[in-house]
Design a protein around this motif. Sequence first.
Motif, short mmCIF file in Angstrom:
data_model
loop_
_atom_site.label_atom_id
_atom_site.label_comp_id
_atom_site.label_asym_id
_atom_site.label_seq_id
_atom_site.Cartn_x
_atom_site.Cartn_y
_atom_site.Cartn_z
N THR A 188 -1.10 -6.03 10.07
CA THR A 188 -2.00 -6.61 9.07
C THR A 188 -3.43 -6.38 9.55
O THR A 188 -4.05 -7.27 10.12
CB THR A 188 -1.73 -8.11 8.88
N LEU A 235 -3.32 -6.38 3.53
CA LEU A 235 -1.90 -6.74 3.56
C LEU A 235 -1.04 -5.68 2.91
O LEU A 235 0.10 -5.94 2.51
CB LEU A 235 -1.68 -8.08 2.87
N SER A 236 -1.54 -4.46 2.82
CA SER A 236 -0.81 -3.40 2.13
C SER A 236 0.52 -3.09 2.81
O SER A 236 1.50 -2.75 2.14
CB SER A 236 -1.67 -2.13 2.04
N THR A 239 2.90 -5.83 1.74
CA THR A 239 3.24 -5.66 0.33
C THR A 239 4.19 -4.49 0.12
O THR A 239 5.22 -4.61 -0.58
CB THR A 239 1.97 -5.45 -0.51
N SER A 240 3.87 -3.34 0.70
CA SER A 240 4.71 -2.16 0.52
C SER A 240 6.10 -2.36 1.12
O SER A 240 7.11 -1.92 0.55
CB SER A 240 4.04 -0.93 1.13
N THR A 261 7.66 -5.29 1.42
CA THR A 261 8.40 -6.23 0.56
C THR A 261 8.89 -5.53 -0.70
O THR A 261 10.00 -5.80 -1.18
CB THR A 261 7.51 -7.43 0.20
N GLU A 262 8.08 -4.62 -1.22
CA GLU A 262 8.50 -3.88 -2.42
C GLU A 262 9.72 -2.99 -2.14
O GLU A 262 10.55 -2.76 -3.03
CB GLU A 262 7.34 -3.04 -2.94
N THR A 271 -0.19 -17.12 2.73
CA THR A 271 0.29 -15.78 2.40
C THR A 271 1.78 -15.74 2.11
O THR A 271 2.23 -15.12 1.15
CB THR A 271 -0.02 -14.80 3.54
N LEU A 308 2.48 -14.46 -1.47
CA LEU A 308 2.83 -13.05 -1.56
C LEU A 308 4.33 -12.81 -1.68
O LEU A 308 4.78 -12.00 -2.49
CB LEU A 308 2.29 -12.32 -0.33
N LEU A 309 5.13 -13.52 -0.88
CA LEU A 309 6.55 -13.22 -0.82
C LEU A 309 7.39 -13.98 -1.85
O LEU A 309 8.39 -13.46 -2.36
CB LEU A 309 7.09 -13.50 0.58
N TYR A 312 8.40 -12.30 -5.24
CA TYR A 312 9.43 -11.27 -5.15
C TYR A 312 10.82 -11.89 -5.14
O TYR A 312 11.76 -11.35 -5.74
CB TYR A 312 9.23 -10.43 -3.88
#
Length: 431
Positions: free
Chosen positions: A94, A104-105, A108-109, A111-112, A134, A138-139, A142
């Motif tokens: 991070t 946080l890319s 994010t990537s 988790t995707e 976060t 963020l999570l 999903y």
Amino acid sequence: MSLLEKIRNRNAIIGIIGLGYVGIPLALSSSKAGFRVVGFDILPQRIEGLNARKSPIKYIRDADIAKMVDAGFEATGDFSRSKECDALIICVPTPLNKSREPDLSFVTSTTELIAPHFREEQLLSLESTTWPGTTEELLLPYIAKAGLTVGEDFYLVYSPEREDPGNTHFTPQTIPKIVGGKSPRCLEAGKALYGSFIDTIVPVSSTQTAEMVKLVENIYRSVNIGLVNELKIVAEAMGLDIFEVIDAAKTKPFGYTAYYPGPGVGGHCIPIDPFYLTWKAREFGLHTRFIELAGEINASMPQYVATKVVQALNTKGKSMNGAKILALGIAYKRNVDDVRESPSVTVLKLLYEWGAVVSYSDPYVSAFPKMRDHAFNLESIDLCPETIASYDAVILLTDHNDFDYKMIEANSDILIDTRGKYRNNANIIRA
């Protein structure tokens, strides 16, 4: 079988996402405890090396990786296999972007990639350092999109990594583990998971609290290092040895903890983590002046050191332009191969920009790595008396144990010490 039953019976499969300085030690510890471990990464070379029983980290032995592979470990770049795992632990970087804002890319990537494969009775833990909130911000979406309910059929926790690369006194098993859950059942699952291969679990009331704990730990270090870096400059102006002062001060058995100055701060935590809180604080209309001041002081130290080199050359009637400068150590701290955010690299860049012909020697970094802000086509040179004597100035930036300090001292025309390694030679320049 429920997740808790699988953990207690050592039947759970643990997925470690991000096989770096945090992920590999975590994989070793969980594998040693009897769990089957699947490691996920996006670097083919990293995956191939681990499966071939080779360690990508100098202070972790190939033999330890081989033992883990024999116990069933496998590294893969196929993130659809995350569905096989009962617990997924995210250990990706991070960093800060070019504007010094949180990036946080990687989280994010990652988790995707795994979110389409979420299933019931699975635990997701984030270990990457970030701002409070976060994990849920963020999570959680999903998980909801996957049709799962946190605390009922899916478990979400935050447990900050506390790795200290190269520190042989502590291992992932012996470092107390902070765990915060989205709900009481999530916390119970997180405690069961980490408690199965870590000696001491420290539960906290929420994921936000756990996120804040990690930031407080590293901000504390950043502020104290900033303080001693500033005191170093003051002591130098007064003709005092700041290392002698600190060593004397730490004899006080209470109320004082020793921190030591250097050419700046490095690694993935201290130069970065404080800015995650300063960024988040703005959302609440707050300005974290104390934290930011420490960051400014630490960030200014490479220029202070480089200026000391200029002054040292001037005393010998030499110009920086064209001077041959040898940097000892480019890793961010002793006895590791990690150059992330290393102040040594920043010093090297400044000297190069000011006209010097730069070289480096680092027993842990054989070739200068590709970095976002720095690019040198250099390889580490071997040290001998003739090599040392051929340079106009030698600057100690990272005090690895492998260096022959007596030989370096005996053969340097100008020797600048940023780490307090040389204490009793008035001819050596402190920086």
